[in-house]
Design an enzyme around this catalytic site. Structure first.
Site, short mmCIF file in Angstrom:
data_model
loop_
_atom_site.label_atom_id
_atom_site.label_comp_id
_atom_site.label_asym_id
_atom_site.label_seq_id
_atom_site.Cartn_x
_atom_site.Cartn_y
_atom_site.Cartn_z
N HIS A 70 0.89 -1.36 0.02
CA HIS A 70 -0.12 0.07 -0.09
C HIS A 70 0.93 1.39 -0.09
O HIS A 70 1.96 1.23 0.59
CB HIS A 70 -1.11 0.04 1.32
CG HIS A 70 -1.65 1.20 1.37
ND1 HIS A 70 -1.65 2.12 2.41
CD2 HIS A 70 -2.93 1.60 0.84
CE1 HIS A 70 -2.28 3.15 2.24
NE2 HIS A 70 -3.24 2.70 1.32
N ASN A 71 0.35 2.33 -0.63
CA ASN A 71 1.25 3.65 -0.75
C ASN A 71 2.81 3.15 -0.96
O ASN A 71 3.72 3.53 -0.45
CB ASN A 71 1.18 4.15 0.43
CG ASN A 71 -0.24 4.97 0.36
OD1 ASN A 71 -0.90 4.91 -0.40
ND2 ASN A 71 -0.42 5.65 1.83
N GLU A 100 1.26 -0.23 -5.52
CA GLU A 100 0.32 0.78 -5.63
C GLU A 100 1.26 1.94 -6.16
O GLU A 100 2.46 2.37 -5.73
CB GLU A 100 -0.26 1.29 -4.26
CG GLU A 100 -1.43 2.13 -4.64
CD GLU A 100 -2.30 2.53 -3.44
OE1 GLU A 100 -3.32 2.77 -3.56
OE2 GLU A 100 -1.68 2.55 -2.31
N ASP A 102 0.20 6.01 -6.90
CA ASP A 102 -0.96 7.22 -6.77
C ASP A 102 -0.26 8.17 -7.71
O ASP A 102 0.50 8.82 -7.62
CB ASP A 102 -0.98 7.94 -5.33
CG ASP A 102 -1.43 7.07 -4.51
OD1 ASP A 102 -1.94 5.89 -4.74
OD2 ASP A 102 -1.88 7.32 -3.25
N HIS A 115 1.31 11.23 -2.24
CA HIS A 115 0.04 10.92 -1.45
C HIS A 115 -0.74 12.44 -1.59
O HIS A 115 -0.28 13.29 -1.36
CB HIS A 115 0.27 10.80 -0.15
CG HIS A 115 -0.73 9.92 0.43
ND1 HIS A 115 -1.49 10.58 1.38
CD2 HIS A 115 -1.58 8.93 0.61
CE1 HIS A 115 -2.63 9.87 1.75
NE2 HIS A 115 -2.34 8.59 1.17
N GLU A 149 -4.20 4.20 -8.40
CA GLU A 149 -5.07 5.09 -7.72
C GLU A 149 -4.84 6.50 -8.53
O GLU A 149 -3.97 7.53 -8.63
CB GLU A 149 -4.65 5.62 -6.42
CG GLU A 149 -6.00 6.42 -5.71
CD GLU A 149 -5.83 6.42 -4.21
OE1 GLU A 149 -6.43 7.46 -3.80
OE2 GLU A 149 -5.35 5.37 -3.53
#
Length: 514
Positions: A70-71, A100, A102, A115, A149
């Site tokens: 994640h992230n 992931e 973003d 983020h 994302e």
């Protein structure tokens, strides 16, 4: 004759331990040689046959736990932490297979990764993809999923698509395979050396700009799918001066949509809705709180859902320090993509490392039959799963060469053994504390566990230093799947908080189960 045969069988092992010539001539072993043998990989508590890929890799993708991050770009917290390309390298070298990214609009038509709405630093999307291309298959040949994302404009999404195609080349999956896997989706073997894009996709019936009503939001789903109470908590957890998130509808670009083959992100509505409407190549993402509620209320439905579809579980937005949840609760319902902050050390990552050191560290673990069989019903919240649970005996005998703190003061060590599985299989036992002994503490402590679903269980050995009446500090740990435990007198190699070897620090234990 049998005795001689036994000696001949072990002689190559003994010889490899550099035994002195007299011992070789007498076909005997010195104490030092025996000690070296007991601390060799041959006597490790982790089954060395499991250091290579040994599981069936021809099942459909939903039949596997998949190591997920994640992230992935972050090296610290998700408010002011740094984004760095090495975070991707580090995750891939740990066997991570779902990364992931973003994505946000950047200056000069260069999409950036960070983020959103925070002060985390930014890195270029094209550099992330270049890094992935270089390291994707360094430790595992099995497929990598890039979970986007996506907050970019159509124009910069087209730039993203161009980079994915030009940088990844033949590694990028751009069309369905003619696969022979039993199941709707291809297998890890079918997808060897392939990179898959996980993102929203345009509906098949329309791909024209003037049919925007049929187009879907391009967001991967983490902002949109959080429950309202989770969104409120996310906002409350941030400083007062922090900008509030403004939701905007992002429309997916056709060029990027075309690269989504087997991992199309759709919003989760309900298990019955998925059963009636979801296609096998569609997957859902949900925050931990929503997933936890569903696992408690509808564990059986969750297990059956994950027999056909991929589901991704990610940490709540309120975890601004990039802390992690316990992944075991979501493996228990068969969720494949249980995403953790790989940069955050502690119990959750210890469990993740323990789970995925199995099967050669390739990042794919075949789920046990209780989670994949359509012939049996399994609800992890129920306590009675087996007429005859497995009895595990662990005798923690001693320790060796435990690392001392910077102060140089000898430890007051004790060992905590934890079992992590379904709720009724999760327990902990502790030895007594040995005073002032880091070199060779002796406990000789028997611990008994009753485990109803051993196929899902992890065993964690944790050495701690008793620093006060009710306080202790971490020294080292080792986590192993129950199915990889070797019986008999065994050596447990200890690891530091960041998963590095603390060799020669170790535990000496006896293992038996029936």
């Amino acid at each position: 004759k049998q005795e001689k045969h036994g000696q001949d069988r072990f002689l190559p092992v003994f010889s490899s331990l550099l035994l002195p010539p007299p011992a070789k001539e007498k076909r005997s072993m010195t104490f030092e040689g025996f000690l070296r043998y007991m601390e060799s990989k041959d006597c490790c508590v982790f089954d060395q046959a499991h250091t290579s890929v040994y599981q069936d890799m021809d099942q459909s993708l939903p039949s596997y736990f998949i190591s997920s991050s994640h992230n992935t770009y972050l090296t610290g917290d998700q408010l002011v932490g740094k984004s760095h390309l090495f975070a991707y390298v580090s995750a891939l070298r740990k066997g991570c297979r779902c990364l992931e990214i973003d994505c946000w609009d950047g200056p000069d038509m260069e999409p950036v990764v960070y983020h959103g709405y925070t002060l985390t630093t930014k890195i270029l999307f094209k550099d992330v993809i270049t890094t992935v291309e270089q390291h994707a298959f360094e430790v595992s040949a099995y497929p990598v999923i890039l979970s986007l994302e996506n907050h970019c404009s159509k124009e910069q999404q087209e730039v993203m698509a161009q980079y994915l195609i030009s940088i990844l080349g033949d590694k990028l999956l751009t069309a369905p395979l003619d696969h022979s896997t039993t199941g709707d989706l291809p297998s890890p073997n079918d997808l060897k050396y392939k990179i898959l894009i996980k993102n929203k996709k345009l509906k098949r019936e329309t791909k024209t700009e003037d049919a925007e009503g049929a187009e879907e939001s391009a967001d991967e789903g983490e902002d949109e799918e959080e429950d309202e109470d989770e969104e409120d908590e996310d906002q409350q957890s941030k400083p007062k001066f922090w900008p509030t998130r403004k939701k905007k509808k992002v429309v997916v670009a056709e060029a990027l949509s075309d690269l989504v083959i087997y991992t199309r992100s759709v919003k989760f509505v309900s298990f019955s809705h998925s059963k009636d409407n979801q296609n096998c190549y569609e997957n859902t993402s949900m925050a931990e709180k929503k997933a936890r509620k569903l696992a408690k209320a509808s564990g059986l439905d969750f297990v059956q859902h994950n027999q056909k579809f991929l589901s991704r579980i990610y940490p709540a937005g309120s975890r601004t320090s990039s802390s992690n949840f316990n992944p075991q609760e979501f493996w228990n319902v068969g969720s494949q993509l249980v995403a953790l902050n790989f940069q955050s050390l502690g119990l959750p990552m210890d469990l993740n490392d323990g789970r995925f050191q199995d099967n050669g560290g390739c990042g794919y673990i075949l789920k046990p039959v209780v989670l994949t069989s359509s012939q049996r019903s399994f609800d992890p919240s129920c306590s009675q799963h087996s007429l005859k649970p497995t009895h595990l005996l662990l005798k923690v005998i001693s320790g060796s060469n435990l690392p001392v703190p910077r102060s140089g003061k000898a430890l007051d060590p004790f060992v905590r053994v934890e079992t992590h599985g379904i709720a009724c299989d999760s327990h902990r036992r502790c030895t007594s504390t040995v005073k002032n002994n880091s070199l060779g503490p002796y406990w000789d402590a028997d611990m008994n566990f009753s485990i109803s679903v051993p196929e899902l269980c992890l065993i964690r050995f944790c050495v701690k230093d008793q620093t006060g009446l009710l306080s202790s500090e971490f020294v080292g740990q080792y986590t192993v799947p129950f199915t990889s435990l070797k019986k008999g007198y065994r050596w447990v190699p200890l690891r530091s908080r960041d998963g590095c070897s603390l060799d020669p620090a170790s535990l000496f234990v006896f293992v038996w189960y029936s």
